[in-house]
Design an enzyme around this catalytic site. Structure first.
Site, PDB file in Angstrom:
ATOM      1  CD  GLU A 425      39.818  63.124 -12.952  1.00 37.50           C
ATOM      2  OE1 GLU A 425      39.192  64.179 -12.649  1.00 37.50           O
ATOM      3  OE2 GLU A 425      39.478  61.999 -12.585  1.00 37.50           O
ATOM      4  CD  GLU A 488      41.195  57.181 -16.069  1.00 39.31           C
ATOM      5  OE1 GLU A 488      41.269  56.918 -14.859  1.00 39.31           O
ATOM      6  OE2 GLU A 488      41.664  58.218 -16.571  1.00 39.31           O
TER       7      GLU A 488
END
Ligand code: IPT
Length: 979
Positions: A425, A488
């Site tokens: 991220e 994820e």
């Protein structure tokens, strides 16, 4: 007042500096080492400016300082005197003003005296190793500044040769919580400053084996292994001898690099982690290396290890312990990894930084595919549209490259590492591209992963997080010919995730899908206490933080205390590599990477109404990976009254390092037949009596609500549509199917209120009842009522037909919604309140764990029993829990109370499920921690005709349409008896 010039290093944008040793492998060498872990003197200052300049001097008197043990995080010591942990997810807990950090910058001076033997300083070199400190450390040895250390979860080594004295030495480490580096360490976790990994003084012999890289390749076709050994050391370090008895290898290297063919070798893989121990030595030092032969390649859309596509059954794992934070404890981590193995997990993503090196040793030994991730995350910049993101700012380039180097060099020898991940991220940018280029050049033998840049330009693996099925399908078209993973998915927060099986089914449709990593292994609740001393696992906001992200830090498949949640069993059942299809015959498919089924026993049991009547073992031939075999079912007598089920298990024949013999790897089940039971007839009449009605041994009040059954206080019996929202119901970070058309929104839906918000907006949590009619007749009591909320025009009409037949109270319920509903219903359930005190439940139905419409793979039909306290899960935030679908019979016992028996019928809407708990949905919904629940005053029984699914919307897609409970006419029937 700006920082004193002497303190400005905390906001420098730079890698570590000082007497640094070039990054190198984590090596098990026989050269001497002195652990500097243990008690250190400690003093905390409010900011780096306030630190005492004299503290670095040798003669400084620290006798009045506190003592702290290293490794540790100071905020988890000192009972709050040294500050408290802070939890934020995406957000920075300080102003977004890079590279600056607040003046209030907790800074801890750590001082330690240590002695070294005289011979250590007489010859050779001495290196000082720091395995991890958060977030910046300035270091002095014997009064001389030797470095500024950055990169919290990366190793630093400093050359202190010539500075160490025989006899006493003084080491001072000034650690500040915040630094410019905090901008690139914005992972979703607690901010935990301190010297949290070991500090070690290494005695490095001159001409020692400073760095080694052993690459163990294996040709997947021929099985022939090739060892390539690279030694980085002084010229004087050669010759270097490499020996391996098992391989009959004895090689002498006269220069830095050599390759040698070693004949046919067994591969290393997650199923069979075959390691060969190499001894690499020269005149002064010897190093043991565990080599695992494997070839990792990306070929077209295949991510191959040893020539076979990987199927990732993975989990995101943080270094985390509820007492020690990120301090590593080998025994505890091993135990957790054994549980992972027993749960059919075969892969770990080291979210979101290189783990303690011990984790990789364990993964080599036990067998896990590891994605090693670099310590980089700049997530908070998403809130300013990535403006000023360090990932794309040339000023930060060296910081990024340095981190890539330190990860790859430290961990390069581990066979378990099958991909490098640039970080998490952090948007997109040149610095990430530069990292990828450097890694590719240095280690072409492992693919590169990074999820944050959806151009997918710099990576080998195309990766997404929380992408719904539709988005993944779209990716196969948008990125044809490339391997795809979900780094994820199926967010394990609270009760959920539902819908795991749908992903697995999708992964089976296209070989480009290589599986995914669950978010995440463990809740990060930190053990703390209420003011009155009650211990509990705290989350964001429980430590006096003014700005935090609440319970989002508790989103694991195991609770903070290590207890597995039902999702772990569900995940294990969904992803099991041994697929058992029980149809007209048993078909076994082996989806393991590299082992056959020879280690498994395939057993069957025939149960009638949950009672075993016959057992046996199938003769299944050893099935190779990727292959299937079918065998005939046993001949069974199916004439007895009741439900006939055949359950098949695949269990370990012998103990393995991670499970005992008999451990079940996979279960399959099929209903063979049902021979109807005779049903009693003849009912009692209902009669008005006193202030209410009597029906057999049951009493009702004047509005037709139940008062007692067989003399036992059993109240309520009305229909409820409410459940305590799960965190998937109450959080809505990523859109919803309720609002969006999957076809036009990529499946995410569009952002909208959470289910819980929608439910509350129409008053599902505060429904009122109005009796429309009450019929007392010879066949029983019929109550028709309307459920509606204040100011709402939508309603549900409920018809309840009570009868007394053959000593039991029967209830037929029909629910009919009005027109105009625009929200789903949490449940349609009958709620009965029984006296407190029941202890045990045994049931014939689904179990053993809780299960919902979209999480039912681990559940099987059978007889189960459990203490009532174990029927519900103490999620960090109290919420809906404990539903078990398709009940046949339930018996509650204990507490000196009469047995209470519930049975159900199989009707047009299937059989109702049940939940038994110490608290009601309303009580759960009102509490935000388990310890806030008041002492139980009743036993709550819910018999649910239907329940809404779970989904994954706390971070990901909502409940899929097939598991969503949209208002519709529903009916169910059940009976109650007191024995
Ligand atoms: C994603 C993060 O990568 C992970 O660290 C964690 O925060 C997880 O979500 C949620 O628990 S980021 C998310 C906004 C998609």
């Amino acid at each position: 007042m700006p920082l004193h010039p002497d303190a400005r290093y905390v906001t420098d944008v730079a890698p570590s500096s000082g007497r640094l040793v070039a990054p190198r492998a984590d090596l098990a060498a026989d050269s001497a080492a002195l652990s500097l872990d243990g008690d250190w003197r400690f003093r905390l200052y409010p900011g780096v400016d306030e630190a005492d300049a004299a503290a670095s001097e040798v003669g400084f008197d620290d006798s009045d300082w506190d003592v702290i043990d290293v490794p540790s995080h100071w905020v988890l010591r000192g009972d709050g005197a040294w500050g408290r942990p802070i939890y934020t997810n995406v957000n920075y807990p300080f102003p977004l003003d890079p590279p600056f950090v607040p003046d209030a910058n907790p800074t801890g001076d750590h001082r330690r005296r240590f002695s070294v033997p005289a011979e250590w300083v007489e010859s050779g070199r001495l290196w000082l190793r720091f395995d991890g400190l958060e977030s910046i450390g300035r270091v002095w040895l014997n009064g001389v500044e030797i470095g500024v250390l950055r990169g919290s979860r990366l190793r630093n080594e400093l050359d202190v040769t010539g500075l160490v004295r025989a006899g006493e030495n003084v080491l001072v480490v000034r650690v500040s919580q915040w630094s410019a580096m905090s901008y690139v360490e914005d992972q979703d976790q607690w901010w935990l400053p301190g010297l949290f990994r070991s500090v070690t003084l290494l005695r490095r012999p001159d001409a020692g084996l400073d760095d080694l890289w052993v690459q163990a390749d294996r040709d997947p076709e021929t099985g022939v292994g090739v060892l390539t050994i690279e030694v980085t050391a002084d010229d004087a370090a050669f010759p270097v001898r490499v020996r391996c008895a098992e391989l009959e290898l004895d090689l002498t290297l006269n220069h830095a690099r050599a390759s040698v063919e070693v004949g046919v070798v067994e591969p290393w893989g997650a199923d069979v982690p075959r390691l060969y121990r190499l001894d690499v030595s020269n005149a002064v030092e010897s190093v043991a290396v565990n080599a695992g032969f494997r070839r990792v390649e990306v070929v077209g859309d295949a991510w191959l290890v040893n020539g076979r596509r990987l199927r990732i059954r993975g989990v995101n794992r943080h270094d985390f312990d509820p007492v020690e934070g990120r301090v590593f404890d080998e025994a505890l981590v091993r135990e957790a990894m054994l549980l992972m193995k027993r749960s059919n997990l075969n892969a770990i993503r080291t979210s979101h930084y290189p783990p303690h090196p011990g984790l990789l040793d364990l993964a080599d030994e036990l067998g896990f595919w590891v994605m090693d991730e670099c310590d980089i995350e700049t997530h908070g910049f998403v809130h300013v549209d990535w403006a000023g993101n360090p990932s794309d700012d040339p000023q930060w380039r060296e910081v990024y490259l340095d981190r890539a180097r330190r990860m790859v060099e430290r961990d390069k020898n581990h066979p378990c590492v099958v991909a490098w991940s640039l970080g998490n991220e952090s948007g997109a940018g040149e610095n990430l591209a530069a990292m990828a280029a450097w890694i590719r050049e240095r280690d072409p033998g492992r693919p590169i992963h990074y999820e944050g840049d959806h151009s997918d330009e710099h990576v080998d693996l195309v990766s997404r997080m929380y992408a719904p099925l539709e988005e993944l399908v779209r990716l196969t078209e948008a990125r044809p010919g490339r391997p795809i993973i979900e780094c994820e998915y199926v967010h394990a927060m609270g009760n959920g995730a539902g819908g795991i099986a749908a992903y697995e089914a999708l992964f089976d449709t296209n070989p480009a899908f290589h599986g995914g990593f669950v978010w995440e292994w463990r809740d990060h609740g930190l053990l703390t206490r209420t003011p009155d001393g009650t211990p509990f696992y705290g989350y964001g906001g429980d430590f006096g933080e003014v700005f935090h992200d609440g319970s989002f830090v508790c989103d694991g498949m195991v609770l903070a205390d290590g207890t597995p949640t039902p999702m772990l069993a569900e995940y294990a059942a969904v992803v099991t590599p041994i697929k058992l299809a029980v149809g007209d015959e048993l078909t076994v498919t082996n989806l393991r990477h590299d082992s056959s089924t020879a280690d498994l026993v395939f057993a069957w049991v025939h149960e009638v109404d949950g009672v075993a009547v016959a057992r046996g073992v199938f003769q299944v031939p050893a099935i190779e990976p990727g292959a299937s075999a079918s065998v005939a079912l046993p001949e069974l007598a199916l004439d007895a009254e009741g439900e006939h089920w055949l359950t098949v298990t695949a269990a370990l024949r012998e103990a393995t390092p991670w499970a005992s013999a008999g451990h079940v790897v996979s279960t399959g089940q099929r209903k063979l037949a049902e021979v109807a039971r005779r049903r009693p007839t003849g009912s009692s009449a209902a009669v008005a009596e006193g202030d209410g009605y009597t029906l057999g041994d049951a009493r009702f009040d004047r509005r037709g609500a139940l008062v007692s059954v067989g003399g036992l206080d059993v109240t309520g019996g009305g229909v409820t549509l409410w459940r305590a929202p799960t965190e998937n119901d109450s959080l809505a970070t990523m859109g919803s199917y309720e609002l969006g058309d999957p076809a036009t929104t990529g499946g995410f839906g569009v952002p909208g209120p959470s289910s819980a918000e929608r439910w509350r907006s129409v008053g599902l949590d505060r429904l009122t009842t109005r009796v429309l009619s009450l019929d007392v007749s010879a066949s029983g009591l019929v109550v028709v009522s309307r459920l509606a909320a204040a100011q709402a025009s939508v309603y549900a009409d409920v018809t309840q037909r009570w009868s007394w037949v053959d000593g039991e109270l029967r209830l037929e319920v029909a629910v009919e919604p009005s027109d105009g509903w625009t929200v789903t219903w949490p449940r349609v359930g009958v709620h009965l309140v029984l006296p407190a005190g029941y202890e045990e439940a045994s049931w014939f139905g689904t179990g053993p764990g809780e299960n919902y419409a979209d999480s039912r793979v681990a559940a099987r039909v059978g007889r189960f029993s459990a203490p009532i306290d174990e029927l519900t899960v103490p999620y960090a935030v109290p919420q809906e829990t404990g539903h078990r679908a398709e009940l046949r019979e339930l018996v509650l016992t204990g507490g000196g109370l009469p047995e209470f028996v519930v049975t159900t019928d199989d009707g047009s809407d299937g059989r109702p499920g049940f939940a038994v708990a110490r608290h009601s949905a309303e009580q759960w919904a009102a509490a935000s921690h388990q310890h806030e629940l008041s002492a139980p005053t009743a036993t709550h029984l819910y018999v649910d005709i239907a329940q809404h699914g779970l989904g994954s919307r706390s971070c990901g897609p909502d409940v899929r349409p097939e598991a969503a409970l949209w208002p519709r006419a529903l009916a169910g029937s059940m009976a109650f008896r007191v024995v």
